[in-house]
Scaffold this motif. Structure first.
Motif, short mmCIF file in Angstrom:
data_model
loop_
_atom_site.label_atom_id
_atom_site.label_comp_id
_atom_site.label_asym_id
_atom_site.label_seq_id
_atom_site.Cartn_x
_atom_site.Cartn_y
_atom_site.Cartn_z
N ASN A 62 -23.08 72.40 13.15
CA ASN A 62 -24.57 72.00 12.87
C ASN A 62 -24.79 72.33 11.25
OD1 ASN A 62 -23.87 75.02 12.54
ND2 ASN A 62 -26.09 75.46 13.30
N LYS A 63 -23.79 72.46 10.66
CA LYS A 63 -24.00 72.08 9.10
C LYS A 63 -23.00 71.15 8.49
CE LYS A 63 -24.76 77.02 8.73
NZ LYS A 63 -26.10 77.05 8.50
N ASN A 64 -23.30 70.62 7.42
CA ASN A 64 -22.48 69.62 6.61
C ASN A 64 -21.79 70.32 5.42
OD1 ASN A 64 -23.29 67.38 8.52
ND2 ASN A 64 -25.20 66.94 7.15
N PHE A 65 -20.62 69.83 5.24
CA PHE A 65 -19.75 70.47 4.00
C PHE A 65 -19.21 69.51 3.15
CE2 PHE A 65 -19.81 73.15 7.90
CZ PHE A 65 -19.73 74.62 6.98
N ILE A 66 -19.21 69.84 1.95
CA ILE A 66 -18.71 69.02 0.59
C ILE A 66 -17.65 70.23 0.22
CG2 ILE A 66 -19.09 67.96 -1.44
CD1 ILE A 66 -21.91 67.00 -0.47
N GLY A 67 -16.49 69.25 -0.11
CA GLY A 67 -15.57 70.29 -0.72
C GLY A 67 -15.40 69.46 -2.16
N SER A 77 -4.18 66.74 -0.43
CA SER A 77 -3.80 67.65 0.66
C SER A 77 -4.88 67.99 1.34
CB SER A 77 -3.05 68.82 0.19
OG SER A 77 -1.86 68.43 -0.48
N ALA A 78 -6.02 67.98 0.88
CA ALA A 78 -7.19 68.39 1.49
C ALA A 78 -7.63 67.29 2.47
CB ALA A 78 -8.48 68.65 0.51
N VAL A 79 -7.41 65.96 1.92
CA VAL A 79 -7.94 64.76 2.83
C VAL A 79 -6.99 64.92 4.21
CG1 VAL A 79 -7.57 62.22 2.77
CG2 VAL A 79 -8.46 63.38 0.78
N GLU A 80 -5.60 65.20 3.99
CA GLU A 80 -4.74 65.40 5.26
C GLU A 80 -5.49 66.33 6.22
OE1 GLU A 80 -2.00 63.31 6.12
OE2 GLU A 80 -3.00 62.14 4.64
N LYS A 81 -5.76 67.54 5.48
CA LYS A 81 -6.39 68.60 6.40
C LYS A 81 -7.52 68.44 6.99
CE LYS A 81 -4.62 72.20 6.12
NZ LYS A 81 -3.50 72.82 6.72
N VAL A 82 -8.61 67.52 6.43
CA VAL A 82 -9.82 67.02 6.91
C VAL A 82 -9.33 65.99 8.13
CG1 VAL A 82 -11.73 65.62 6.67
CG2 VAL A 82 -11.00 67.57 5.05
N LYS A 83 -8.41 65.15 7.90
CA LYS A 83 -7.91 64.11 9.17
C LYS A 83 -7.66 64.92 10.23
CE LYS A 83 -6.51 60.35 6.04
NZ LYS A 83 -5.30 59.36 5.65
N GLU A 84 -6.75 66.07 10.02
CA GLU A 84 -6.32 66.73 11.02
C GLU A 84 -7.37 67.19 11.84
OE1 GLU A 84 -3.50 69.40 9.41
OE2 GLU A 84 -2.11 67.81 8.69
N SER A 85 -8.42 67.96 10.98
CA SER A 85 -9.17 68.47 12.01
C SER A 85 -10.17 67.71 12.75
CB SER A 85 -10.48 69.19 10.61
OG SER A 85 -11.27 68.32 9.91
N GLY A 86 -10.45 66.48 12.36
CA GLY A 86 -11.03 65.70 13.46
C GLY A 86 -12.64 65.83 13.06
N CYS A 87 -13.14 66.56 11.94
CA CYS A 87 -14.40 66.80 11.87
C CYS A 87 -15.11 65.68 11.03
CB CYS A 87 -14.58 68.29 10.94
SG CYS A 87 -13.88 69.63 11.89
N GLU A 88 -16.15 65.38 11.47
CA GLU A 88 -17.00 64.50 10.67
C GLU A 88 -18.22 65.01 10.20
OE1 GLU A 88 -18.25 61.51 13.32
OE2 GLU A 88 -16.24 60.91 14.04
N ASN A 89 -18.15 66.02 9.80
CA ASN A 89 -19.28 66.86 8.82
C ASN A 89 -18.63 67.55 7.69
OD1 ASN A 89 -17.99 68.73 10.71
ND2 ASN A 89 -19.64 70.27 10.66
N ILE A 90 -17.54 66.59 7.29
CA ILE A 90 -16.76 66.84 6.04
C ILE A 90 -16.91 65.90 5.13
CG2 ILE A 90 -15.11 68.26 4.65
CD1 ILE A 90 -14.20 69.18 7.56
N ARG A 91 -17.20 65.93 3.68
CA ARG A 91 -16.84 64.98 2.94
C ARG A 91 -16.22 65.77 1.54
NH1 ARG A 91 -17.71 62.74 6.64
NH2 ARG A 91 -19.04 60.49 6.79
#
Length: 212
Positions: A62-67, A77-91
């Motif tokens: 229920n929150k959006n995240f920016i790294g 490496s963070a891009v890969e981790k985000v891909k693995e998570s499948g979360c759409e609330n991260i940029r």
């Protein structure tokens, strides 16, 4: 430890436009349009390899995240981790904290996370510490009225310095924890560094502040 240079990083970041925002300054004040849902915005400064922000996004859909990460050879490496998570609330954004005011409007961010930031231990490097007063001024501007800043570190010197810096700036200390893992907070998401240091028995320090 200095990250190994990855000559392919530029191209890789350009290929992953669904995760890496290519023109973040153009999103200033309009970050809500980047995400599927208009939700409170969370910002991690120094996102490293992305374990924390991916875990937080899963925990809080229920929150959006920016790294934000300035080193290209690390943010891939963070891009890969985000891909693995499948979360759409991260940029992710490949930017420097010095430029926060070019990236976010006042009152746009709900929470800022500083996880295991470079302590810059030498006195002549004090202005580079992410809890130095010039950075605090930036955080105060982009945070909402009741916004919070959360600091985690294994470095006692940086933690003590930060507490003094917060106090001198007039911040309100909401929480101070001298051994985070001893209190067994089930909501705590560990970073890669946190796992490494805690496994060696080093205490992890955490504080939460608000700006008055």
């Amino acid at each position: 430890m200095r990250a190994r240079h990855k000559p392919w990083a530029d191209d890789y970041l350009k290929e992953n436009t669904d995760i890496i925002e290519q023109t973040p300054t153009e999103r200033k004040g309009m970050w809500k349009d980047v995400f599927q849902d208009n939700q409170p915005l969370q910002l991690e400064i120094g996102t490293g390899k992305g374990q924390f922000i991916s875990g937080m996004a899963k925990q809080s859909p229920n929150k959006n995240f920016i790294g934000m990460e300035v080193v290209k050879s690390i943010i891939v490496s963070a891009v890969e981790k985000v891909k693995e998570s499948g979360c759409e609330n991260i940029r992710l954004i490949n930017e420097d904290a010095e430029d926060l005011l070019d990236l976010f409007e006042p009152n746009e961010v709900e929470t800022i996370y500083l996880n295991f930031s470079d302590p810059w231990p030498k006195n002549r490097h004090e202005k580079r510490r992410l809890t130095y007063k010039t950075f605090l001024e930036k955080y105060k501007k982009i945070l909402k009225e009741n916004g919070k800043l959360v600091l985690k570190t294994d470095n006692q010197g940086l933690f003590e310095y930060s507490l003094v810096s917060f106090s001198q700036f007039g911040c309100k200390l909401e929480e101070v924890t001298l051994d985070l893992h001893a209190v067994d907070d089930p909501a705590n998401i560990m970073t890669e560094y946190e796992e490494k240091f805690s496994a060696k028995g080093q205490p992890i320090y955490r504080c939460v502040i608000s700006f008055t």
